[in-house]
Motif scaffolding. Structure first.
Motif, short mmCIF file in Angstrom:
data_model
loop_
_atom_site.label_atom_id
_atom_site.label_comp_id
_atom_site.label_asym_id
_atom_site.label_seq_id
_atom_site.Cartn_x
_atom_site.Cartn_y
_atom_site.Cartn_z
N ASN A 1 -49.23 39.45 -29.61
CA ASN A 1 -50.44 40.24 -29.35
C ASN A 1 -51.49 39.43 -28.60
N ARG A 2 -51.59 38.14 -28.94
CA ARG A 2 -52.56 37.30 -28.24
C ARG A 2 -52.19 37.14 -26.77
N GLY A 3 -50.89 37.02 -26.51
CA GLY A 3 -50.44 36.93 -25.12
C GLY A 3 -50.75 38.21 -24.35
N ARG A 4 -50.58 39.33 -25.01
CA ARG A 4 -50.89 40.62 -24.38
C ARG A 4 -52.39 40.74 -24.10
N ASP A 5 -53.20 40.32 -25.05
CA ASP A 5 -54.65 40.37 -24.86
C ASP A 5 -55.09 39.43 -23.74
N THR A 6 -54.45 38.28 -23.65
CA THR A 6 -54.78 37.34 -22.59
C THR A 6 -54.48 37.95 -21.22
N GLY A 7 -53.36 38.68 -21.13
CA GLY A 7 -53.03 39.38 -19.89
C GLY A 7 -54.05 40.45 -19.55
N SER A 8 -54.51 41.18 -20.57
CA SER A 8 -55.52 42.22 -20.35
C SER A 8 -56.83 41.60 -19.88
#
Length: 209
Positions: free
Chosen positions: A51-58
């Motif tokens: 989830n943190r990786g996804r948020d970083t992408g966002s």
């Protein structure tokens, strides 16, 4: 001779006893390894990392989008949702889920903002090529953590791009920004605070800048 034989047998039995682990010792070792494995998994928390990786992408996409909007404004003298420099309608109330269905049009509904920031679509909607087609394909994709655009009614207001945080780390970041003693900017998106519909269980969106 017989005595030495029995002594040898006794030594062999003793060596067998001391050479290996008892069942209790093995169970203790297994239990310790299990506890360590649980502790490591708890520390790593693979779901949180994903989830943190996804948020970083966002966050990265939000930064690109804000930069593109600001460059467009600097070059054209107005925002891509305005109908020219004489248009004083600066406000973008809250473009929720800017995906293939949530079309973001300019104020006179003649062009999509993505076309004006991208490659355009025809003579009437000339693109600035600030962002590539692949960028919009990604942020419009199914399952993407959709970006939300906001601009207040004043020319001096900042443009914000927000998204729903999925990881605990980003939820904490979003809450910290709008919780005292932090001072929330006057032009901050009101729907980015205490809005579980658009911002998830934490109620607060991550907004840039």
């Amino acid at each position: 001779m017989k005595m030495k034989f029995f002594e040898l047998i006794a030594k062999m039995k003793t060596s067998k006893k001391t050479a290996g682990f008892t069942m209790i010792e093995l169970l203790i070792v297994i239990a310790i390894l299990g506890i360590l494995a649980v502790a490591v998994l708890s520390a790593i928390n693979p779901v949180e990392q994903i989830n943190r990786g996804r948020d970083t992408g966002s966050r990265s996409d939000a930064e690109q989008l804000i930069s593109a909007i600001d460059r467009y404004n600097a070059f054209q003298g107005y925002y891509p949702w305005q109908n020219g420099s004489s248009d004083d309608a600066y406000e973008v109330a809250w473009i929720t889920d800017w995906d293939g269905d949530g079309i973001f049009m300019n104020n006179d509904s003649t062009c999509e903002v993505k076309d004006l920031l991208g490659a355009g679509n025809d003579i009437s909607c000339v693109g600035s090529n600030e962002l590539k087609v692949t960028f919009f394909s990604r942020i419009h994709g199914a399952g993407y953590n959709y970006l939300k655009v906001y601009h207040g009614p004043n020319a001096s207001d900042s443009t914000y791009v927000c998204f729903e945080p999925k990881s605990d780390a980003f939820k904490t970041e979003a809450a910290t920004r709008v919780t005292a003693p932090a001072v929330t900017p006057a032009d901050y998106p009101p729907l980015a605070i205490g809005n579980t519909t658009d911002c998830g269980t934490g109620g607060n969106c991550v907004c840039l800048p």
